[in-house]
Design a protein around this motif. Structure first.
Motif, PDB file in Angstrom:
ATOM      1  N   SER A   2      48.073  22.459  71.431  1.00 59.85           N
ATOM      2  CA  SER A   2      48.714  22.144  72.704  1.00 59.85           C
ATOM      3  C   SER A   2      49.006  23.432  73.469  1.00 59.85           C
ATOM      4  N   SER A  44      57.614  16.974  85.204  1.00 60.54           N
ATOM      5  CA  SER A  44      56.854  16.215  84.210  1.00 60.54           C
ATOM      6  C   SER A  44      56.224  15.021  84.916  1.00 60.54           C
ATOM      7  N   GLY A  90      53.251  11.875  84.283  1.00 65.41           N
ATOM      8  CA  GLY A  90      52.400  11.206  83.319  1.00 65.41           C
ATOM      9  C   GLY A  90      52.293   9.727  83.610  1.00 65.41           C
ATOM     10  N   PHE A  95      51.125   7.261  77.544  1.00 66.83           N
ATOM     11  CA  PHE A  95      50.221   8.386  77.303  1.00 66.83           C
ATOM     12  C   PHE A  95      50.999   9.694  77.407  1.00 66.83           C
ATOM     13  N   PRO A  96      50.483  10.785  76.804  1.00 69.65           N
ATOM     14  CA  PRO A  96      51.154  12.089  76.941  1.00 69.65           C
ATOM     15  C   PRO A  96      51.181  12.532  78.401  1.00 69.65           C
ATOM     16  N   ALA A  97      52.123  13.385  78.722  1.00 70.61           N
ATOM     17  CA  ALA A  97      52.264  13.864  80.096  1.00 70.61           C
ATOM     18  C   ALA A  97      51.003  14.606  80.547  1.00 70.61           C
ATOM     19  N   GLU A  99      53.217  19.107  82.635  1.00 70.75           N
ATOM     20  CA  GLU A  99      54.602  19.270  82.200  1.00 70.75           C
ATOM     21  C   GLU A  99      54.886  20.736  81.972  1.00 70.75           C
ATOM     22  N   SER A 123      59.597  22.396  69.817  1.00 66.53           N
ATOM     23  CA  SER A 123      59.711  22.159  71.245  1.00 66.53           C
ATOM     24  C   SER A 123      60.131  23.407  72.011  1.00 66.53           C
TER      25      SER A 123
END
Length: 585
Positions: free
Chosen positions: A4, A314, A316, A320-322, A325, A477
């Motif tokens: 990521s 953010s 999205g 689903f994932p953003a 972001e 995070s």
């Protein structure tokens, strides 16, 4: 699973936008020195070690090692193979460095011999390389001024080609004591036909003791993992529990071998940061920003997940994932911002800048997946401003004495860092990157140990400032935390053409740079002033002043080592250790 893309989150409370400059202070810095009875073991580069990577890895090596577990204690290796320790308690009564261990050098290595390297693994352990390919793990006992215990080698093994030690950690799990050691080599690739023909190898070795009851515990190699890249990493460290690895380098590293077996490379999962298709477009004026984000065709308003704060955004689709972001480059006004769906396949967002005027170089910090669209008026204005720098002739007014530059004559060090310059977290279990930060223009400055129980911190240039980042592997995070700022240090250090080393105090009270010969520069954090001062231009009272000091050593020998504690600076030459009393706390 693809890695990521991650962005560094700047703590704006640690920034000072009103910082003006450093004021030169003529206050004398007390300087003391100890003459060595044998020269420091400095290894000169040979004719075969001609590349920029050899210079970075071995030519700029810091021969002085600070013990983060014991304040004001430094170590180095001399030409007799002795590991010497100096602990300072009283500056005016410096004693001679004390021998804690001695190894026998291997003369058979010849030109391939590297400098001996040392890493303080824990409060009672150390890792040592003799520069000829042998690794020692030493039980030191409690170090410091009151301890005169000789170090005891509990592991000694030939690891192949010579190496230097970058980092080491010690941990205990289920009664098994394990030491993780990270080794660096610059090796010749016989199959490489382009470039210098050399590559950089990082070997991550795990050494553990056998847990048999009633038997003497013996340390042996449990695992060997090799990473390969094309540039010497600016930063490389193992996590405290040995579960992962962090590397900051201009070119990427990949795992190639584990315990002698090759690692299969999966090309079907490229990292997100390497994608070339733009997923959003944006343009800006002095007052606002317009952002257009690609969305699945037919998306409805109810399916859009949009979150905007003063400093982050953010966007999205539910489930689903953003899509986008991260932290915005500067603050916006959420109340004055809005979004709409256009043509059922894109989301148009209008962001109101909180501070009108400044041009944003990027929208989301560290995110390279967007394209900046410049208006025709902006393009025309930019062209007018830069017209004097261009010419229709390739060489309109050549200078005979100074011929034009040929790009083929440039060296690697003449180029600007590539966009691939990144900070990567590798999983020790998956042998793959899990999080990647594109550092881009964030120049690496130095590494410093703040808390010996944590990973070393790295200092990066952000605009004109220097920001210190603490790795937090237990916080996925927020894996890199901004913990300190040195105002304008990024700008200041760029002017020091002869700079060799840089560092800072563990409590961030000052930062320091040293040149190849003699001079050292100290930059202190702003502190209250006793007298009343006024800024003549702005007519306001100044309550704090940041001081700059310059110290010059009484020595004509090159500086080989440079370390800082909260109170002192330690400078190593081939014949002396200099101690500068910086703070009197």
């Amino acid at each position: 699973m693809a890695a990521s893309n991650y962005s560094l989150k700047v703590n704006r409370d640690l920034l000072d936008p009103k910082f003006e400059s450093y004021r030169l202070s003529l206050d004398a810095i007390p300087t003391y020195n100890v003459e060595l009875d044998a020269a420091v073991e400095e290894v000169k580069l040979t004719d075969t070690q001609y590349t920029l990577e050899h210079m970075r890895a071995f030519g700029m090596y810091n021969y002085l090692h600070l013990d983060p577990w014991y304040e004001d204690s430094v170590l180095f290796v001399d030409c007799k193979g002795r590991v010497l320790s100096l602990t300072v308690t009283l500056d005016t009564a410096l004693g001679k460095p004390r021998e804690v261990y001695r190894f026998i050098a291997d003369p058979s290595q010849g030109d391939s011999q590297l400098c001996a390297s040392l890493s303080l693994t824990s409060a009672t352990w150390a890792a040592l390389s003799d520069g000829a390919g042998r690794l020692y793990l030493l039980r030191t006992g409690k170090r410091g001024n009151s301890s005169h215990m000789k170090w005891e080698p509990l592991f000694s093994e030939d690891m192949g080609e010579p190496f230097t030690i970058l980092h080491s950690v010690s941990h205990v799990q289920d009664g098994v004591h394990t030491m993780e050691v990270l080794l660096l080599r610059v090796q010749k690739d016989l199959q490489e036909t382009k470039g210098s023909g050399y590559f950089v190898s990082l070997e991550w070795i795990s050494v553990a003791n056998s847990a048999g009851q009633g038997q003497e515990k013996k340390y042996e190699v449990r695992k060997r993992r090799v990473l390969r890249g094309k540039s010497v990493p600016h930063y490389a460290a193992v996590e405290p529990k040995g579960t992962g690895l962090m590397v900051a380098s201009e070119k990427p590293f990949v795992f190639t071998r584990v315990d002698g077996c090759p690692v299969e490379q999966v090309d079907s999962e490229p990292m997100e940061m390497e994608k070339t298709d733009h997923i959003y477009f944006w343009l800006q004026t002095a007052e606002d920003i317009t952002l257009c984000v690609r969305m699945p065709e037919g998306v409805t308003k109810e399916e859009v997940q949009f979150k905007l704060t003063g400093d982050s955004i953010s966007i999205g689709v539910r489930g689903f994932p953003a899509v986008l972001e991260g932290q915005l480059y500067a603050s916006v006004d959420p109340e004055a911002s809005a979004w709409i769906i256009k043509n059922q396949k894109s989301l148009e967002v209008t962001l109101q800048k909180r501070d009108e005027g400044p041009v944003w170089p990027e929208l989301v910090m560290g995110d390279r997946r967007g394209e900046y669209v410049m208006s025709s008026e902006q393009a025309a204005l930019l062209q007018d401003r830069l017209a004097y720098l261009t010419s229709e002739d390739l060489n309109g007014n050549p200078d005979v004495d100074k011929p034009p530059c040929n790009s083929q004559e440039l060296e690697d060090c003449d180029g600007f860092p590539e966009d691939s310059f990144s900070l990567t977290h590798f999983s020790g279990e998956l042998l793959k990157p899990t999080q990647v930060v594109n550092l881009g223009s964030h120049q690496y400055l130095f590494t410093v140990d703040v808390n010996p129980c944590d990973m070393p911190c790295l200092c990066l240039r952000h605009d004109v400032d220097a920001l210190v980042w603490q790795p937090r592997p237990d916080q996925p995070s927020n894996m890199w935390e901004h913990i300190a700022t040195f105002n304008a240090l990024g700008y200041v250090q760029a002017s020091k053409r002869d700079k060799k080393f840089a560092t800072c105090a563990p409590n961030f009270s000052y930062a320091s740079l040293c040149e190849c010969l003699r001079r050292t520069f100290i930059y202190r954090q702003p502190s209250p002033v006793e007298t009343v001062l006024f800024n003549r231009k702005q007519g306001r009272q100044i309550g704090q002043v940041a001081k700059q000091q310059v110290a010059s050593l009484d020595s004509d020998k090159p500086i080989l080592g440079f370390r800082a504690t909260n109170e002192r600076l330690y400078i190593l030459t081939s014949s002396h250790i200099f101690v500068l009393k910086v703070n009197n706390n």
